[in-house]
Motif scaffolding. Sequence first.
Motif, PDB file in Angstrom:
ATOM      1  N   UNK A 478       0.818  -1.214   0.000  1.00 49.73           N
ATOM      2  CA  UNK A 478       0.000   0.000   0.000  1.00 49.73           C
ATOM      3  C   UNK A 478       0.855   1.268   0.000  1.00 49.73           C
ATOM      4  N   UNK A 479       2.025   1.241   0.628  1.00 47.33           N
ATOM      5  CA  UNK A 479       2.884   2.430   0.626  1.00 47.33           C
ATOM      6  C   UNK A 479       3.399   2.745  -0.773  1.00 47.33           C
ATOM      7  N   UNK A 480       3.709   1.729  -1.564  1.00 46.58           N
ATOM      8  CA  UNK A 480       4.186   1.954  -2.926  1.00 46.58           C
ATOM      9  C   UNK A 480       3.121   2.598  -3.798  1.00 46.58           C
ATOM     10  N   UNK A 481       1.869   2.428  -3.443  1.00 46.49           N
ATOM     11  CA  UNK A 481       0.778   2.966  -4.248  1.00 46.49           C
ATOM     12  C   UNK A 481       0.200   4.259  -3.691  1.00 46.49           C
ATOM     13  N   UNK A 482       0.594   4.658  -2.482  1.00 50.64           N
ATOM     14  CA  UNK A 482      -0.092   5.779  -1.846  1.00 50.64           C
ATOM     15  C   UNK A 482       0.829   6.828  -1.242  1.00 50.64           C
ATOM     16  N   UNK A 483       2.038   6.489  -0.813  1.00 55.55           N
ATOM     17  CA  UNK A 483       2.853   7.397  -0.017  1.00 55.55           C
ATOM     18  C   UNK A 483       4.284   7.450  -0.569  1.00 55.55           C
ATOM     19  N   UNK A 484       4.632   8.584  -1.168  1.00 58.11           N
ATOM     20  CA  UNK A 484       5.951   8.718  -1.773  1.00 58.11           C
ATOM     21  C   UNK A 484       7.059   8.665  -0.728  1.00 58.11           C
ATOM     22  N   UNK A 485       6.879   9.367   0.372  1.00 58.75           N
ATOM     23  CA  UNK A 485       7.931   9.420   1.383  1.00 58.75           C
ATOM     24  C   UNK A 485       8.241   8.041   1.960  1.00 58.75           C
ATOM     25  N   UNK A 486       7.204   7.238   2.178  1.00 63.71           N
ATOM     26  CA  UNK A 486       7.432   5.899   2.721  1.00 63.71           C
ATOM     27  C   UNK A 486       8.045   4.977   1.673  1.00 63.71           C
ATOM     28  N   UNK A 487       7.717   5.197   0.410  1.00 62.77           N
ATOM     29  CA  UNK A 487       8.332   4.393  -0.649  1.00 62.77           C
ATOM     30  C   UNK A 487       9.835   4.668  -0.706  1.00 62.77           C
ATOM     31  N   UNK A 488      10.210   5.957  -0.680  1.00 66.49           N
ATOM     32  CA  UNK A 488      11.622   6.319  -0.737  1.00 66.49           C
ATOM     33  C   UNK A 488      12.362   5.808   0.503  1.00 66.49           C
ATOM     34  N   UNK A 489      11.706   5.933   1.668  1.00 65.76           N
ATOM     35  CA  UNK A 489      12.332   5.447   2.902  1.00 65.76           C
ATOM     36  C   UNK A 489      12.557   3.941   2.848  1.00 65.76           C
ATOM     37  N   UNK A 490      11.631   3.217   2.246  1.00 63.12           N
ATOM     38  CA  UNK A 490      11.782   1.764   2.135  1.00 63.12           C
ATOM     39  C   UNK A 490      12.920   1.410   1.188  1.00 63.12           C
ATOM     40  N   UNK A 491      13.044   2.157   0.084  1.00 67.08           N
ATOM     41  CA  UNK A 491      14.109   1.875  -0.877  1.00 67.08           C
ATOM     42  C   UNK A 491      15.483   2.194  -0.298  1.00 67.08           C
ATOM     43  N   UNK A 492      15.552   3.184   0.594  1.00 64.89           N
ATOM     44  CA  UNK A 492      16.831   3.597   1.167  1.00 64.89           C
ATOM     45  C   UNK A 492      17.035   3.090   2.597  1.00 64.89           C
ATOM     46  N   UNK A 493      16.302   2.085   2.981  1.00 63.27           N
ATOM     47  CA  UNK A 493      16.352   1.597   4.357  1.00 63.27           C
ATOM     48  C   UNK A 493      17.717   0.992   4.671  1.00 63.27           C
ATOM     49  N   UNK A 494      18.078   1.095   5.925  1.00 64.37           N
ATOM     50  CA  UNK A 494      19.323   0.504   6.415  1.00 64.37           C
ATOM     51  C   UNK A 494      18.996  -0.807   7.127  1.00 64.37           C
ATOM     52  N   UNK A 495      19.366  -1.943   6.591  1.00 60.01           N
ATOM     53  CA  UNK A 495      18.995  -3.224   7.211  1.00 60.01           C
ATOM     54  C   UNK A 495      19.565  -3.396   8.616  1.00 60.01           C
ATOM     55  N   UNK A 496      20.746  -2.808   8.868  1.00 60.77           N
ATOM     56  CA  UNK A 496      21.347  -2.944  10.200  1.00 60.77           C
ATOM     57  C   UNK A 496      20.554  -2.133  11.235  1.00 60.77           C
ATOM     58  N   UNK A 497      20.099  -0.945  10.814  1.00 59.36           N
ATOM     59  CA  UNK A 497      19.293  -0.144  11.726  1.00 59.36           C
ATOM     60  C   UNK A 497      17.957  -0.823  12.024  1.00 59.36           C
ATOM     61  N   UNK A 498      17.353  -1.417  10.999  1.00 58.99           N
ATOM     62  CA  UNK A 498      16.097  -2.129  11.204  1.00 58.99           C
ATOM     63  C   UNK A 498      16.295  -3.310  12.152  1.00 58.99           C
ATOM     64  N   UNK A 499      17.415  -4.006  12.010  1.00 58.22           N
ATOM     65  CA  UNK A 499      17.687  -5.138  12.894  1.00 58.22           C
ATOM     66  C   UNK A 499      17.873  -4.684  14.329  1.00 58.22           C
ATOM     67  N   UNK A 500      18.551  -3.538  14.509  1.00 55.86           N
ATOM     68  CA  UNK A 500      18.739  -3.005  15.857  1.00 55.86           C
ATOM     69  C   UNK A 500      17.420  -2.610  16.498  1.00 55.86           C
ATOM     70  N   UNK A 501      16.507  -2.025  15.696  1.00 55.75           N
ATOM     71  CA  UNK A 501      15.199  -1.638  16.229  1.00 55.75           C
ATOM     72  C   UNK A 501      14.400  -2.857  16.658  1.00 55.75           C
TER      73      UNK A 501
END
Length: 549
Positions: A478-501
Amino acid sequence: MMSKSYIEPKPPLNQNIRYQLAKSRIDDLFLKWLSLPQSQKLIAQLMVDLKQGKTNSLITQPNPCFTNKMTMSGMSQSNILNSPSKIYKPSPSTPPRTELVQKQEDLSQSLTQSQLIWRKLEEDEKQQRESQIRKNYDQIPQFYFPDKKINQNFLNESIKLINETFGNKDLDVVQFEQITINICELPKHMNKLLIQQLDLKNGKVTAQSFIKYWQQNLVNKDPKQRCFHVFKKPQNDHITFEDFRPFMKILLESHPGLEFLQATPEFQDRYAETVIHRIFYKLCKKDNNKICWREFKQSDFFTVLEQVSKEDDINKVRQYFSYEHFYVIYCKFWELDGDHDFHITKEDFTRYNSHGLSKKVVDRIFDQVPRKFKSIQPGKMSYEDFIYFILSEEDKTTHQSIEYWFKIIDLDDNGIISGQEMEFFFDEIKQRMEYLNHEPILFQDFLCQMVDLLKPEKDILFKLHHFKTQMNVCGVFFNFLSNLNKLVAYENRDPFQMKNELTEHPDFSEWDRFANQEYLRLAMEEENQEPGEVFEGENIWDNEQEEQK
């Protein structure tokens, strides 16, 4: 010289191919008839009657219509039956009948006799099945008791304990709390709510009034049922929005984690309203302002109430009651509500998440496709509507949010999201990415990825159950179809930061993580901003519109 004509002799009947095929077919049908349970019962009954020398009433003579036709065709009736059949002969006094009427009556008589045979066998079989079902019912113990009988031993013990607790005196609010906790097994903050259900004497509870209420309403219920009963009005079988207000008032007055709000009654009202709306968002599946017992029973609300009673820090109770979560929701609404009339216009709403939502999605929301607005002002979003939206937007792993966003993308409301509908929303996101010089994402690549994740039965036809069985990927879809900021954040996500969270807060939901990050951001901005300054947030799209003007 003429040749003599030669006539080939006909083969015997039993060697004719048609005869052999017909005989084989008849034999098959006869074997199938013999294999039927009704046929076997009939044959067994005939054998018993034959041994006893009885004449079975189920045996009938062949249809006269059939025997007459056989006679007319040259076949002797004695070749068909061992005993001559009784052919119908009208008496002289019988009026003449046409041949058609006689054939119809003979056929009707034959069908009726055949039906009687099968009906009798079917009735016997039905009686046997019912007898077996009743036998099975007797073997299964009862597991549902709509009118549960009171356990007399438990009643006597509970009344004895009540009398010991009361002694020879009446109890005030503080003293009655041990009855609420120990006997009713309810959270302590429901103490005053329970007292409001009783007949008081000089502001105190008497043993007689409570025992009467206990016997009539609570003794045959478990703690969760008692909680539901205390919350709802006596004449209703459900809990309404207004039924929670007395409890929230008691909680704000007595909980140590909310004492700081007593100096600001306006914030108390907003906090209470936000908590109740969050409860209804989670519990009220039909969104009809009624929480029935089934919804209450299947929820975690009673467990959360117990946690609230035991925990002094209200922010540690993340479900429903966290003040930090309320603060995030309220500040997000306040930032969008430019004139602070407590209603948001479409223009105000487009600024959410720095214009992250596409215009097509904003139009669908304000067309009230996913949910009808509860606002009293037409065309505007109320605080309640915004709560429902932000909970659905920031956590797309719940059933409520999935249904919310599915309705937005499903343009023709046929219960299926097709590739054309996905491309309709993706085109706007793609154009905005090109405008901001982001690396474009091909729609075909996104589509293939979603098919691999959701695994629909037919390619590019996504139904609601596909999302509810793969809830962890719904946010990406749904983010890819509705929210530009969340799409860009997902494409540029840091896997290590996500793992730490995930390691730091493994039990946090998507909403919990969002609320935690936003609260820290708002707290830092509140420390840095000057007195009287209201933060509106950086907005590149507003700057673009101003330049165009």
